[in-house]
Motif scaffolding. Structure first.
Motif, short mmCIF file in Angstrom:
data_model
loop_
_atom_site.label_atom_id
_atom_site.label_comp_id
_atom_site.label_asym_id
_atom_site.label_seq_id
_atom_site.Cartn_x
_atom_site.Cartn_y
_atom_site.Cartn_z
N PHE A 69 -21.11 -24.35 -54.93
CA PHE A 69 -21.81 -23.34 -54.14
C PHE A 69 -21.10 -21.99 -54.10
CE2 PHE A 69 -22.30 -27.58 -52.07
CZ PHE A 69 -23.53 -27.87 -52.63
N GLY A 70 -20.10 -21.76 -54.93
CA GLY A 70 -19.40 -20.49 -54.96
C GLY A 70 -17.90 -20.67 -54.90
N PRO A 71 -17.13 -19.55 -54.97
CA PRO A 71 -15.67 -19.64 -54.93
C PRO A 71 -15.19 -20.37 -53.68
CG PRO A 71 -16.39 -17.43 -55.53
CD PRO A 71 -17.62 -18.16 -55.09
N TYR A 72 -14.17 -21.23 -53.85
CA TYR A 72 -13.70 -22.05 -52.74
C TYR A 72 -12.24 -22.40 -52.99
CZ TYR A 72 -14.18 -25.59 -49.03
OH TYR A 72 -14.08 -26.32 -47.88
N VAL A 73 -11.44 -22.37 -51.92
CA VAL A 73 -10.03 -22.74 -52.03
C VAL A 73 -9.67 -23.71 -50.92
CG1 VAL A 73 -9.37 -20.55 -53.12
CG2 VAL A 73 -9.23 -20.78 -50.62
N HIS A 74 -8.66 -24.50 -51.18
CA HIS A 74 -8.05 -25.32 -50.14
C HIS A 74 -6.84 -24.58 -49.58
CE1 HIS A 74 -9.64 -29.54 -51.50
NE2 HIS A 74 -10.51 -28.86 -50.78
N ALA A 75 -6.70 -24.61 -48.27
CA ALA A 75 -5.48 -24.16 -47.62
C ALA A 75 -4.52 -25.34 -47.59
CB ALA A 75 -5.77 -23.68 -46.20
N VAL A 76 -3.30 -25.12 -48.07
CA VAL A 76 -2.33 -26.20 -48.22
C VAL A 76 -1.08 -25.89 -47.42
CG1 VAL A 76 -0.94 -27.51 -49.87
CG2 VAL A 76 -3.23 -26.72 -50.53
N THR A 77 -0.62 -26.88 -46.67
CA THR A 77 0.65 -26.77 -45.96
C THR A 77 1.34 -28.11 -46.01
OG1 THR A 77 1.73 -26.20 -43.85
CG2 THR A 77 -0.42 -27.25 -43.71
N GLY A 78 2.63 -28.10 -46.26
CA GLY A 78 3.37 -29.35 -46.35
C GLY A 78 2.85 -30.27 -47.43
N GLY A 79 2.26 -29.71 -48.48
CA GLY A 79 1.73 -30.51 -49.57
C GLY A 79 0.38 -31.15 -49.29
N GLU A 80 -0.22 -30.85 -48.13
CA GLU A 80 -1.51 -31.42 -47.78
C GLU A 80 -2.56 -30.33 -47.63
OE1 GLU A 80 -1.77 -34.28 -44.70
OE2 GLU A 80 0.16 -35.21 -45.16
#
Length: 262
Positions: free
Chosen positions: A48-59
């Motif tokens: 559905f379009g550009p998308y990113v995951h926010a990652v902290t502590g490897g999760e």
């Protein structure tokens, strides 16, 4: 939602287990939330379009997508409830007189739908790879998700029927009354609640699921949010679960930060 290559996300049935923001300017959102919450970002496939995951502590702890400048809806965080069957949950939403807005649709992470409860609070439905509840000791993770609504008991009946709260394994899931809230516990940890909107909340706020991200120092986070172009929706305050500040990002997306109690 996407299915990242390195940072895995898990669907936890019956509770809010994922949060996602649709921003008009994805780079601006990353520039705000990254420094504020200590996030790194990982691009993931998405239909559905550009998308990113926010990652902290490897999760992976949250998703951010680009809605575009013509997006008719206000910028907002959406909380997704995990479910074993998105179709069954969607049917239950319709049967109980609430609004199923979109879906269920296939995505790279499973099946998703968007709905609004009878009071108008928007939420997501996610059928995906089942897993355990996320760690609550990660800075920058959504550690508390709370429905602000005029009638939390009516809301609890609705969500309980849609997500089958009764009859689940009490060792992994329970619902109880605590600090004037209906509280959901997953694997021994309080993770979400349904609460009556109280005096002192943002004026004119419609019923909504409020996402609180963990920070080491709420007051410092409030100051940093303002330096990054956001704004405070009131002074920081102490709650039964930690010190909280309600904030607004530069595009108007509302959220909170919390320094959890030990």
């Amino acid at each position: 939602m996407g299915s990242g290559e390195t940072a895995r996300v898990s669907c936890v049935p019956a509770v809010p287990c994922w949060v996602s923001l649709m921003a008009r300017d994805l780079e601006e959102a990353k520039g705000f939330y990254g420094p504020l919450l200590g996030w790194e970002f990982e691009a993931v496939p998405e239909h559905f379009g550009p998308y990113v995951h926010a990652v902290t502590g490897g999760e992976a702890v949250a998703g951010l997508g680009a809605a575009g400048g013509n997006w008719p809806m206000p910028v907002a965080w959406t909380s997704y409830f995990g479910t074993e069957s998105a179709d069954a949950a969607a049917d239950a939403v319709r049967e109980r007189g609430a609004t199923l807005a979109v879906g269920p649709l296939a995505s790279d992470a499973g099946r998703v739908a968007f709905a609004a409860d009878p009071a108008g609070a928007v939420f997501g439905i996610w059928e995906g790879p089942l897993g355990r509840a996320r760690r609550l000791d990660l800075m920058g993770a959504p550690v508390w998700i709370e429905l602000r609504t005029p009638d939390p008991f009516a809301a609890a009946l609705f969500y309980g029927e849609v997500f089958r709260w009764d009859g689940r394994d009490p060792e992994r899931f329970e619902v109880h009354w605590e600090h004037d809230r209906v509280v959901l516990r997953a694997e021994g940890h309080s993770v979400a609640a349904l609460a009556k909107e109280q005096a002192g909340g943002p004026a004119g706020t419609a019923p909504h699921w409020e996402v609180s991200f963990s920070v080491a120092d709420t007051d410092r986070a409030l100051v940093l949010a303002e330096r990054l172009g956001g704004s405070a929706l009131g002074p920081a305050f102490d709650s039964p679960y930690g010190r909280v500040a309600r904030l607004q990002d530069p595009e108007g997306g509302r959220f909170a930060v919390i320094s959890p109690k030990g």
